[in-house]
Structure formats: C-alpha cells, structure tokens
Write a protein that holds these residues in place. Structure first.
Motif, PDB file in Angstrom:
ATOM      1  N   MET A  88       0.917  -1.114  -0.105  1.00 53.53           N
ATOM      2  CA  MET A  88      -0.069  -0.101   0.090  1.00 53.53           C
ATOM      3  C   MET A  88       0.826   1.167  -0.059  1.00 53.53           C
ATOM      4  O   MET A  88       0.588   2.466  -0.195  1.00 53.53           O
ATOM      5  CB  MET A  88      -0.900   0.095   1.318  1.00 53.53           C
ATOM      6  N   THR A  89       2.109   1.054   0.347  1.00 53.13           N
ATOM      7  CA  THR A  89       3.186   2.174   0.303  1.00 53.13           C
ATOM      8  C   THR A  89       4.194   1.537  -0.593  1.00 53.13           C
ATOM      9  O   THR A  89       4.248   0.446  -1.006  1.00 53.13           O
ATOM     10  CB  THR A  89       3.468   2.268   1.762  1.00 53.13           C
ATOM     11  N   ASP A  90       5.294   2.481  -0.712  1.00 57.46           N
ATOM     12  CA  ASP A  90       6.582   2.099  -1.338  1.00 57.46           C
ATOM     13  C   ASP A  90       7.456   1.445  -0.416  1.00 57.46           C
ATOM     14  O   ASP A  90       7.221   1.219   0.830  1.00 57.46           O
ATOM     15  CB  ASP A  90       7.231   3.244  -2.059  1.00 57.46           C
ATOM     16  N   ALA A  91       8.381   0.901  -0.902  1.00 57.36           N
ATOM     17  CA  ALA A  91       9.163  -0.300  -0.147  1.00 57.36           C
ATOM     18  C   ALA A  91      10.137   0.562   0.972  1.00 57.36           C
ATOM     19  O   ALA A  91      10.495  -0.020   1.737  1.00 57.36           O
ATOM     20  CB  ALA A  91      10.238  -1.098  -1.116  1.00 57.36           C
ATOM     21  N   ARG A  92      10.283   1.778   0.750  1.00 60.52           N
ATOM     22  CA  ARG A  92      10.767   2.772   1.639  1.00 60.52           C
ATOM     23  C   ARG A  92      10.034   3.219   2.871  1.00 60.52           C
ATOM     24  O   ARG A  92      10.551   3.798   3.549  1.00 60.52           O
ATOM     25  CB  ARG A  92      11.556   3.910   0.869  1.00 60.52           C
ATOM     26  N   TRP A  93       8.889   2.604   3.033  1.00 62.93           N
ATOM     27  CA  TRP A  93       8.029   3.379   4.109  1.00 62.93           C
ATOM     28  C   TRP A  93       8.411   2.873   5.315  1.00 62.93           C
ATOM     29  O   TRP A  93       9.018   1.691   5.555  1.00 62.93           O
ATOM     30  CB  TRP A  93       6.678   2.739   3.786  1.00 62.93           C
ATOM     31  N   PRO A  94       8.952   3.612   6.134  1.00 66.23           N
ATOM     32  CA  PRO A  94       9.639   3.467   7.495  1.00 66.23           C
ATOM     33  C   PRO A  94       8.799   2.436   8.441  1.00 66.23           C
ATOM     34  O   PRO A  94       7.378   2.650   8.258  1.00 66.23           O
ATOM     35  CB  PRO A  94       9.913   4.630   7.971  1.00 66.23           C
ATOM     36  N   THR A  95       9.310   1.876   9.488  1.00 67.49           N
ATOM     37  CA  THR A  95       8.601   1.046  10.035  1.00 67.49           C
ATOM     38  C   THR A  95       8.311   1.814  11.458  1.00 67.49           C
ATOM     39  O   THR A  95       7.478   1.520  12.430  1.00 67.49           O
ATOM     40  CB  THR A  95       9.164  -0.254  10.677  1.00 67.49           C
ATOM     41  N   SER A  96       8.721   3.025  11.695  1.00 60.60           N
ATOM     42  CA  SER A  96       8.504   4.057  12.928  1.00 60.60           C
ATOM     43  C   SER A  96       9.006   5.237  12.383  1.00 60.60           C
ATOM     44  O   SER A  96       9.626   5.448  11.358  1.00 60.60           O
ATOM     45  CB  SER A  96       9.577   3.615  14.098  1.00 60.60           C
ATOM     46  N   GLY A  97       8.766   6.622  13.479  1.00 58.49           N
ATOM     47  CA  GLY A  97       9.372   7.722  13.013  1.00 58.49           C
ATOM     48  C   GLY A  97       8.663   8.325  11.530  1.00 58.49           C
ATOM     49  O   GLY A  97       9.384   9.053  10.945  1.00 58.49           O
ATOM     50  N   TRP A  98       7.507   8.064  11.546  1.00 57.32           N
ATOM     51  CA  TRP A  98       6.856   8.883  10.284  1.00 57.32           C
ATOM     52  C   TRP A  98       6.634  10.181  10.339  1.00 57.32           C
ATOM     53  O   TRP A  98       6.486  11.013  11.325  1.00 57.32           O
ATOM     54  CB  TRP A  98       5.336   7.956  10.177  1.00 57.32           C
ATOM     55  N   THR A  99       6.772  10.712   9.061  1.00 55.17           N
ATOM     56  CA  THR A  99       6.762  12.270   9.025  1.00 55.17           C
ATOM     57  C   THR A  99       5.264  12.739   9.089  1.00 55.17           C
ATOM     58  O   THR A  99       4.669  11.729   8.663  1.00 55.17           O
ATOM     59  CB  THR A  99       7.537  12.651   7.749  1.00 55.17           C
ATOM     60  N   THR A 100       4.949  13.780   9.049  1.00 58.62           N
ATOM     61  CA  THR A 100       3.381  14.470   8.746  1.00 58.62           C
ATOM     62  C   THR A 100       2.929  13.893   7.596  1.00 58.62           C
ATOM     63  O   THR A 100       2.010  13.417   7.515  1.00 58.62           O
ATOM     64  CB  THR A 100       3.747  16.037   9.090  1.00 58.62           C
ATOM     65  N   PRO A 101       3.850  14.354   6.422  1.00 59.99           N
ATOM     66  CA  PRO A 101       3.255  13.961   5.092  1.00 59.99           C
ATOM     67  C   PRO A 101       2.694  12.323   5.031  1.00 59.99           C
ATOM     68  O   PRO A 101       1.822  11.937   4.298  1.00 59.99           O
ATOM     69  CB  PRO A 101       4.321  14.236   4.205  1.00 59.99           C
ATOM     70  N   GLN A 102       3.801  11.752   5.639  1.00 56.21           N
ATOM     71  CA  GLN A 102       3.537  10.273   5.645  1.00 56.21           C
ATOM     72  C   GLN A 102       2.221   9.703   6.482  1.00 56.21           C
ATOM     73  O   GLN A 102       1.228   8.812   5.984  1.00 56.21           O
ATOM     74  CB  GLN A 102       4.730   9.432   6.351  1.00 56.21           C
ATOM     75  N   TYR A 103       1.727  10.387   7.694  1.00 55.72           N
ATOM     76  CA  TYR A 103       0.844  10.189   8.501  1.00 55.72           C
ATOM     77  C   TYR A 103      -0.615  10.521   7.583  1.00 55.72           C
ATOM     78  O   TYR A 103      -1.436   9.993   7.505  1.00 55.72           O
ATOM     79  CB  TYR A 103       0.685  10.975   9.638  1.00 55.72           C
ATOM     80  N   GLU A 104      -0.388  11.708   6.903  1.00 56.86           N
ATOM     81  CA  GLU A 104      -1.556  12.064   5.925  1.00 56.86           C
ATOM     82  C   GLU A 104      -1.789  11.200   4.650  1.00 56.86           C
ATOM     83  O   GLU A 104      -2.915  10.827   4.419  1.00 56.86           O
ATOM     84  CB  GLU A 104      -1.033  13.492   5.468  1.00 56.86           C
ATOM     85  N   GLN A 105      -0.653  10.455   4.374  1.00 57.66           N
ATOM     86  CA  GLN A 105      -0.700   9.589   3.220  1.00 57.66           C
ATOM     87  C   GLN A 105      -1.357   8.374   3.865  1.00 57.66           C
ATOM     88  O   GLN A 105      -2.321   7.861   3.228  1.00 57.66           O
ATOM     89  CB  GLN A 105       0.791   9.258   2.807  1.00 57.66           C
ATOM     90  N   TYR A 106      -0.933   7.945   5.052  1.00 60.94           N
ATOM     91  CA  TYR A 106      -1.554   6.781   5.650  1.00 60.94           C
ATOM     92  C   TYR A 106      -3.089   6.899   5.976  1.00 60.94           C
ATOM     93  O   TYR A 106      -3.753   6.175   5.563  1.00 60.94           O
ATOM     94  CB  TYR A 106      -0.882   6.523   7.094  1.00 60.94           C
ATOM     95  N   LEU A 107      -3.638   8.022   6.452  1.00 57.95           N
ATOM     96  CA  LEU A 107      -4.894   8.595   6.658  1.00 57.95           C
ATOM     97  C   LEU A 107      -5.765   8.483   5.276  1.00 57.95           C
ATOM     98  O   LEU A 107      -6.632   7.890   4.953  1.00 57.95           O
ATOM     99  CB  LEU A 107      -4.951   9.929   7.112  1.00 57.95           C
ATOM    100  N   THR A 108      -5.063   8.969   4.119  1.00 56.99           N
ATOM    101  CA  THR A 108      -5.700   8.823   2.867  1.00 56.99           C
ATOM    102  C   THR A 108      -5.952   7.597   2.290  1.00 56.99           C
ATOM    103  O   THR A 108      -7.038   7.162   1.744  1.00 56.99           O
ATOM    104  CB  THR A 108      -4.994   9.837   1.955  1.00 56.99           C
ATOM    105  N   ILE A 109      -4.813   6.755   2.388  1.00 54.16           N
ATOM    106  CA  ILE A 109      -4.842   5.304   2.004  1.00 54.16           C
ATOM    107  C   ILE A 109      -6.011   4.570   2.701  1.00 54.16           C
ATOM    108  O   ILE A 109      -6.975   3.850   2.142  1.00 54.16           O
ATOM    109  CB  ILE A 109      -3.681   4.688   2.172  1.00 54.16           C
TER     110      ILE A 109
END
Length: 136
Positions: A88-109
């Motif tokens: 659901m994300t690219d292979a570089r998606w971190p397992t911790s320490g998500w940035t604000t844009p990554q949290y927003e991406q997660y919510l959108t997904i």
C-alpha cells in the motif's frame, strides 16, 4: 518497555508533559489532525513518546472532532508492517518515525479503502493491525 516509560518520567517534568500534551490537543481541536500530528512530532514532542503513542492520543481525543478531511487513526510499527506487506506504500516506508506527510498519506490510504468497501476507517486499521501481527 517499562524502562522507556521510566525515562520519560525521570527526564521530563510532569508540567512540561502536561503543557506539550495540552498544546498539541488544542491544535487538534482548533485546526485538524495532521496539524496536531505535526505538533506532537515537532514543536510539542514529548521525549520518549513517539508516533505510536501520540497517534493513539489523537485517535481517542479527536475521534469525534469534525476537523479535517479524515478521522485520526493509530499508526504503529505493526500497522506499518502490514502497509508494506500489502504494498500500500512504497518499499521505503519506514517502520517507525513517520513524518507528517507520511501520516497524512496513511490516513488517505485507509480512508479511501474504507470508502470503497463501505466500512469504517477504524475497521481497515484493525484489519491492518491484525495482518501486521501475523507477519514474522
């Protein structure tokens, strides 16, 4: 895990924790979830309490707050593992320490999946958590 919480209490004053928590939650209620995530992850960061903790705070404190396009959801390493495993994300998606844009991406997904399947976003998050726990 207990020793990490002990560091929080020995290295940060209760007043400082209360102030940071209150300010981030004020951001949640006055603005929106992503801004509150930013506050918790930056200016109002509580040492030794990362996104896995404060997204739980956002979820419970802001669950019925009608701000922003999405409801807040919990993001932790278990959910992150499932996001990567399900591609659901690219292979570089971190397992911790998500940035604000990554949290927003997660919510959108998650909200998009919920909308397409006529379920609650919480149900998608729970399914991701369950799936993530099963991944070795």
């Amino acid at each position: 895990m207990v020793h990490r919480r002990a560091r929080l209490l020995t290295r940060t004053t209760a007043t400082d924790i209360d102030t940071r928590l209150a300010t981030a939650l004020q951001t949640l209620h006055e603005r929106e979830f992503v801004a509150a995530y930013y506050a918790f992850n930056n200016d109002h960061w509580i040492p030794h309490l990362g996104p896995a903790f404060f997204t739980k705070v956002l979820y419970f404190a802001g669950h019925d707050t009608p701000t922003g396009p999405h409801r807040p959801l919990i993001l932790d390493s278990v959910v992150s593992r499932a996001l990567r495993a399900c591609k659901m994300t690219d292979a570089r998606w971190p397992t911790s320490g998500w940035t604000t844009p990554q949290y927003e991406q997660y919510l959108t997904i998650v909200h998009d999946i919920a909308h397409r399947n006529d379920v609650l976003p919480d149900q998608v998050e729970a399914a991701l958590f369950s799936h993530g726990k099963a991944i070795p």
